[in-house]
Design an enzyme around this catalytic site. Structure first.
Site, PDB file in Angstrom:
ATOM      1  N   ARG A   1       0.817  -1.233   0.000  1.00 32.48           N
ATOM      2  CA  ARG A   1       0.000   0.000   0.000  1.00 32.48           C
ATOM      3  C   ARG A   1       0.844   1.274   0.000  1.00 32.48           C
ATOM      4  NH1 ARG A   1      -3.222  -3.153   3.394  1.00 32.48           N
ATOM      5  NH2 ARG A   1      -4.982  -3.968   2.204  1.00 32.48           N
TER       6      ARG A   1
ATOM      7  N   LYS B   1       3.349  11.564 -11.049  1.00 34.01           N
ATOM      8  CA  LYS B   1       2.457  10.685 -11.820  1.00 34.01           C
ATOM      9  C   LYS B   1       3.198   9.393 -12.122  1.00 34.01           C
ATOM     10  CE  LYS B   1      -0.285  13.969 -14.470  1.00 34.01           C
ATOM     11  NZ  LYS B   1      -0.610  14.364 -15.850  1.00 34.01           N
TER      12      LYS B   1
ATOM     13  N   GLU C   1      10.189  19.018 -24.530  1.00 28.56           N
ATOM     14  CA  GLU C   1       9.490  19.329 -23.270  1.00 28.56           C
ATOM     15  C   GLU C   1      10.110  20.549 -22.589  1.00 28.56           C
ATOM     16  OE1 GLU C   1       6.722  17.874 -22.270  1.00 28.56           O
ATOM     17  OE2 GLU C   1       6.673  15.959 -23.323  1.00 28.56           O
TER      18      GLU C   1
ATOM     19  N   LYS D   1       7.790  23.099 -13.599  1.00 26.54           N
ATOM     20  CA  LYS D   1       6.895  21.975 -13.345  1.00 26.54           C
ATOM     21  C   LYS D   1       6.622  21.872 -11.842  1.00 26.54           C
ATOM     22  CE  LYS D   1       5.536  17.356 -14.453  1.00 26.54           C
ATOM     23  NZ  LYS D   1       5.721  16.084 -15.121  1.00 26.54           N
TER      24      LYS D   1
ATOM     25  N   GLU E   1      -3.977  18.001 -11.147  1.00 26.32           N
ATOM     26  CA  GLU E   1      -4.350  18.449 -12.485  1.00 26.32           C
ATOM     27  C   GLU E   1      -5.801  18.904 -12.598  1.00 26.32           C
ATOM     28  OE1 GLU E   1      -2.311  16.243 -15.553  1.00 26.32           O
ATOM     29  OE2 GLU E   1      -3.923  16.660 -16.954  1.00 26.32           O
TER      30      GLU E   1
ATOM     31  N   ARG F   1      -2.178  22.740 -13.811  1.00 25.50           N
ATOM     32  CA  ARG F   1      -1.296  21.671 -14.284  1.00 25.50           C
ATOM     33  C   ARG F   1      -1.616  21.280 -15.725  1.00 25.50           C
ATOM     34  NH1 ARG F   1       1.065  16.447 -10.898  1.00 25.50           N
ATOM     35  NH2 ARG F   1       2.325  15.680 -12.604  1.00 25.50           N
TER      36      ARG F   1
ATOM     37  N   ASN G   1       0.156  20.347 -20.580  1.00 21.81           N
ATOM     38  CA  ASN G   1      -0.253  19.525 -21.722  1.00 21.81           C
ATOM     39  C   ASN G   1      -0.190  20.288 -23.039  1.00 21.81           C
ATOM     40  OD1 ASN G   1      -0.777  17.348 -20.056  1.00 21.81           O
ATOM     41  ND2 ASN G   1      -2.846  18.059 -19.612  1.00 21.81           N
TER      42      ASN G   1
ATOM     43  N   HIS H   1      -0.071  18.487 -26.312  1.00 17.23           N
ATOM     44  CA  HIS H   1      -0.357  17.072 -26.055  1.00 17.23           C
ATOM     45  C   HIS H   1      -1.676  16.589 -26.649  1.00 17.23           C
ATOM     46  CE1 HIS H   1       3.104  17.425 -23.499  1.00 17.23           C
ATOM     47  NE2 HIS H   1       3.020  16.172 -23.098  1.00 17.23           N
TER      48      HIS H   1
ATOM     49  N   HIS I   1      -0.833  13.461 -28.624  1.00 19.53           N
ATOM     50  CA  HIS I   1      -1.323  12.119 -28.288  1.00 19.53           C
ATOM     51  C   HIS I   1      -2.071  11.495 -29.456  1.00 19.53           C
ATOM     52  CE1 HIS I   1      -1.140  12.782 -23.661  1.00 19.53           C
ATOM     53  NE2 HIS I   1      -0.039  12.232 -24.133  1.00 19.53           N
TER      54      HIS I   1
ATOM     55  N   HIS J   1       7.400  10.327 -28.217  1.00 21.22           N
ATOM     56  CA  HIS J   1       6.476  11.225 -27.520  1.00 21.22           C
ATOM     57  C   HIS J   1       6.895  12.700 -27.681  1.00 21.22           C
ATOM     58  CE1 HIS J   1       3.781  12.738 -24.469  1.00 21.22           C
ATOM     59  NE2 HIS J   1       4.797  13.255 -23.819  1.00 21.22           N
TER      60      HIS J   1
HETATM   61  P1  NAD Z   1      12.476   5.485 -22.038  1.00 23.37           P
HETATM   62  O1  NAD Z   1      12.456   5.321 -20.581  1.00 23.37           O
HETATM   63  O2  NAD Z   1      11.904   4.387 -22.864  1.00 23.37           O
HETATM   64  O3  NAD Z   1      13.948   5.793 -22.534  1.00 23.37           O
HETATM   65  C1  NAD Z   1      14.218   5.908 -23.906  1.00 23.37           C
HETATM   66  C2  NAD Z   1      15.339   4.969 -24.320  1.00 23.37           C
HETATM   67  O4  NAD Z   1      16.576   5.498 -23.866  1.00 23.37           O
HETATM   68  C3  NAD Z   1      15.247   3.566 -23.730  1.00 23.37           C
HETATM   69  O5  NAD Z   1      15.649   2.654 -24.711  1.00 23.37           O
HETATM   70  C4  NAD Z   1      16.267   3.580 -22.595  1.00 23.37           C
HETATM   71  O6  NAD Z   1      16.800   2.310 -22.336  1.00 23.37           O
HETATM   72  C5  NAD Z   1      17.308   4.503 -23.148  1.00 23.37           C
HETATM   73  N1  NAD Z   1      18.107   5.224 -22.174  1.00 23.37           N
HETATM   74  C6  NAD Z   1      17.712   5.759 -21.000  1.00 23.37           C
HETATM   75  N2  NAD Z   1      18.698   6.462 -20.444  1.00 23.37           N
HETATM   76  C7  NAD Z   1      19.768   6.346 -21.266  1.00 23.37           C
HETATM   77  C8  NAD Z   1      21.088   6.863 -21.243  1.00 23.37           C
HETATM   78  N3  NAD Z   1      21.506   7.705 -20.287  1.00 23.37           N
HETATM   79  N4  NAD Z   1      21.908   6.523 -22.263  1.00 23.37           N
HETATM   80  C9  NAD Z   1      21.492   5.728 -23.269  1.00 23.37           C
HETATM   81  N5  NAD Z   1      20.256   5.242 -23.365  1.00 23.37           N
HETATM   82  C10 NAD Z   1      19.400   5.551 -22.367  1.00 23.37           C
HETATM   83  O7  NAD Z   1      11.667   6.801 -22.499  1.00 23.37           O
HETATM   84  P2  NAD Z   1      11.609   8.310 -21.971  1.00 23.37           P
HETATM   85  O8  NAD Z   1      11.540   9.129 -23.195  1.00 23.37           O
HETATM   86  O9  NAD Z   1      12.616   8.611 -20.943  1.00 23.37           O
HETATM   87  O10 NAD Z   1      10.192   8.342 -21.242  1.00 23.37           O
HETATM   88  C11 NAD Z   1       9.007   8.065 -21.931  1.00 23.37           C
HETATM   89  C12 NAD Z   1       8.001   7.533 -20.951  1.00 23.37           C
HETATM   90  O11 NAD Z   1       7.771   8.525 -19.960  1.00 23.37           O
HETATM   91  C13 NAD Z   1       6.651   7.228 -21.559  1.00 23.37           C
HETATM   92  O12 NAD Z   1       6.207   5.982 -21.112  1.00 23.37           O
HETATM   93  C14 NAD Z   1       5.750   8.346 -21.037  1.00 23.37           C
HETATM   94  O13 NAD Z   1       4.405   7.921 -20.894  1.00 23.37           O
HETATM   95  C15 NAD Z   1       6.373   8.635 -19.723  1.00 23.37           C
HETATM   96  N6  NAD Z   1       6.109   9.986 -19.218  1.00 23.37           N
HETATM   97  C16 NAD Z   1       5.650  10.083 -17.945  1.00 23.37           C
HETATM   98  C17 NAD Z   1       5.407  11.328 -17.417  1.00 23.37           C
HETATM   99  C18 NAD Z   1       4.958  11.468 -15.992  1.00 23.37           C
HETATM  100  O14 NAD Z   1       4.636  12.573 -15.552  1.00 23.37           O
HETATM  101  N7  NAD Z   1       4.966  10.395 -15.240  1.00 23.37           N
HETATM  102  C19 NAD Z   1       5.622  12.491 -18.177  1.00 23.37           C
HETATM  103  C20 NAD Z   1       6.096  12.345 -19.478  1.00 23.37           C
HETATM  104  C21 NAD Z   1       6.339  11.083 -19.991  1.00 23.37           C
END
Ligand code: NAD
Length: 381
Positions: free
Chosen positions: A124, A146, A188, A230, A240, A244, A248, A251, A255, A269
Site C-alpha cells: 500500500r 504521476k 518538453e 513543473k 491536475e 497543471r 499539456n 499534447h 497524443h 512522444h
Molecule cells: P524510455 O524510458 O523508454 O527511454 C528511452 C530509451 O533510452 C530507452 O531505450 C532507454 O533504455 C534509453 N536510455 C535511457 N537512459 C539512457 C542513457 N543515459 N543513455 C542511453 N540510453 C538511455 O523513455 P523516456 O523518453 O525517458 O520516457 C518516456 C516515458 O515517460 C513514456 O512511457 C511516457 O508515458 C512517460 N512519461 C511520464 C510522465 C509522468 O509525468 N509520469 C511524463 C512524461 C512522460
C-alpha cells in the site's frame, strides 16, 4: 556534496528535493543515505541503462555502506505493461520487502513510471527515489508524482499519484543518450518556455545548440528552469484540476499523432509534442488568440534544432483529420467527449480551452496534411 543545484517541490510533508548537476550518480550514496530507514535499496532499471550506468550507482551505494539488489526490465515502452508490472512486483516481493524498503528508479520515463507505480501499490505504498537518465525524464516524468502503466485501451490509463522522496538528475549520464532521444526531451524543455516563460524561450533560441551538444552549464540551466516550472505548477495543482493542464501544451494533438502511429518508434512522444505545439500555436493564430508570427517563431525554432514540426516526415502514412479528432475524443483528458486544448495568446502565455470548434481543428489538420503531401511530392525524383 558540491557541484549541483537543488530545487524543492513544495508539497507539505511530501516535499522533496530535485538535485541537478554533473556526476551526481557517482555520489548518489551520500544523497540517498539520509533518507533511508534501513541501509538497503532495491534498484529498478532497464536493460540498456543497466549496461551503461548501473555499475556507477552500485559503486556509489557501496561506498555509502548501502546494500542493494537490481532488477532490469527490457528497455522500451513494452515494459509499461500489466505483465511486466506483475513480474516486477513479484520479483520485488520475493526479496522480502517491508514498509521501510526504498526503491530506486534508474532509467528513463518508462522505468520511472513503472517503478513509481510499484512503489505506490506495494504494501500500500513504499518510498522511492528517481534517478532519471533521459533528458525527458529529467525535465518531465520524474517530477510531479504521476506513475503508471499502459492498458490495451490506451497509454498511462492505470496509475497513481505517488511522489518520490528525491530526484537526482545527473547531466553527465545524458552523454550516452542517442541524439533523437535527447531532442525528444528538448521538446518538453521548449514547452516550458512556450507555455509560461517567454524570456526562457528567448534564451533557448540562443542556447539550444550548446545544450544539445552536451554543454553542462546550458543543460543544468535548462533542466533547472523546466523542473522549477513543473514543480511550481505541481505544488499549486498536484492532481491536475487547473493550472497543471497547461503542461499539456501540444499534447492533445501530440497524443492523437502517437495513437495513430500505434505508439511505435516512428514517432517518439517528444517528437509528437513538438508537432503538437506547432499545431497548438497555429490553431491559436487561426482562432485569433495569438499573432501568426508567434506560431512561425515556434515552428522555426523547433525546425532549427531538427525536431519535426508537421506531417512531412510521416508522409508514408495516410493521415485523416477525422481519425485524429477521434483519437482526441478518446483521450483521457477530454472532458466528457469535449476536446480540451492548451492554446496561447503569445509565446509564454498559454491557457486552456474546451470551446474550440471541431471544424476549425479539422480545417487546420486538413491544410497541414495537404501541404505536407505536396511538399513530399515535389521532393520526389
Ligand atoms: P524510455 O524510458 O523508454 O527511454 C528511452 C530509451 O533510452 C530507452 O531505450 C532507454 O533504455 C534509453 N536510455 C535511457 N537512459 C539512457 C542513457 N543515459 N543513455 C542511453 N540510453 C538511455 O523513455 P523516456 O523518453 O525517458 O520516457 C518516456 C516515458 O515517460 C513514456 O512511457 C511516457 O508515458 C512517460 N512519461 C511520464 C510522465 C509522468 O509525468 N509520469 C511524463 C512524461 C512522460
Amino acid at each position: 556534496m558540491g557541484g549541483h543545484e537543488t530545487l524543492v517541490v513544495g508539497l507539505g510533508e511530501r516535499s522533496y528535493d530535485i538535485r541537478i548537476g554533473e556526476g551526481l550518480l557517482g555520489r548518489a550514496g551520500e544523497h540517498i543515505a539520509p533518507l533511508l530507514q534501513s541501509p538497503r535499496v532495491l534498484i529498478v532499471t532497464d536493460s540498456s541503462v543497466r549496461d551503461l550506468h548501473l555499475a556507477t550507482l552500485q559503486r556509489a551505494l557501496k561506498a555509502a555502506d548501502i546494500s542493494h539488489q537490481s532488477f532490469a526490465v527490457p528497455a522500451g515502452e513494452g515494459s509499461k505493461s500489466f505483465a511486466a508490472f506483475a513480474k516486477l512486483c513479484e520479483d520485488l516481493l520475493s526479496e522480502g520487502i517491508d514498509r521501510r524498503t526504498m526503491l530506486i528508479a534508474l532509467g528513463g520515463g518508462v522505468v520511472g513510471d513503472l517503478c513509481g507505480f510499484a512503489a505506490a501499490v506495494l504494501l500500500r505504498g513504499i518510498d522511492f527515489i528517481q534517478i532519471p537518465t533521459t533528458l525527458l525524464s529529467q525535465v518531465d516524468s520524474s517530477v510531479g508524482g504521476k506513475t503508471g502503466i499502459n492498458s490495451a485501451h490506451g497509454k498511462n490509463l492505470i496509475g497513481a499519484f505517488h511522489q518520490p522522496r528525491l530526484v537526482l538528475a545527473d547531466t553527465s549520464v545524458l552523454a550516452t543518450l542517442p541524439k533523437r532521444q535527447l531532442l525528444a526531451g528538448y521538446a518538453e524543455i521548449a514547452k516550458c518556455g512556450l507555455l509560461g516563460d517567454a524570456a526562457f524561450f528567448n534564451w533557448l533560441e540562443g542556447h539550444a545548440h550548446l545544450l544539445l551538444e552536451g554543454d553542462p552549464d546550458a543543460l543544468r540551466k535548462a533542466i533547472r528552469r523546466a523542473c522549477e516550472m513543473k514543480a511550481e505548477i505541481v505544488a499549486a495543482d498536484e492532481r491536475e484540476a487547473g493550472r497543471r493542464q497547461l503542461l499539456n501544451l501540444g499534447h492533445t494533438f501530440g497524443h492523437a499523432l502517437e495513437a495513430e502511429c500505434g505508439y511505435s518508434d516512428d514517432l517518439l512522444h517528444g517528437e509528437a509534442v513538438a508537432i503538437g505545439m506547432v499545431l497548438a500555436f497555429e490553431l491559436s493564430a487561426q482562432l485569433g488568440y495569438c499573432r501568426p508570427e508567434d506560431a512561425d517563431r515556434v515552428r522555426r525554432h523547433l525546425a532549427a534544432v531538427d525536431l519535426p514540426t508537421g506531417f512531412e516526415r510521416l508522409c508514408a502514412r495516410a493521415w485523416d483529420p477525422n481519425r485524429l479528432i477521434e483519437h482526441m475524443r478518446r483521450d483521457k483528458k477530454a472532458r466528457g467527449g469535449q476536446l480540451v486544448f492548451v492554446l496561447a495568446q503569445a509565446i509564454g502565455k498559454a491557457f486552456t480551452s474546451d470551446r474550440v470548434p471541431e471544424d476549425e481543428v479539422e480545417r487546420l489538420l486538413a491544410e497541414r496534411i495537404a501541404e505536407a503531401y505536396e511538399e513530399t511530392a515535389t521532393l520526389m525524383p
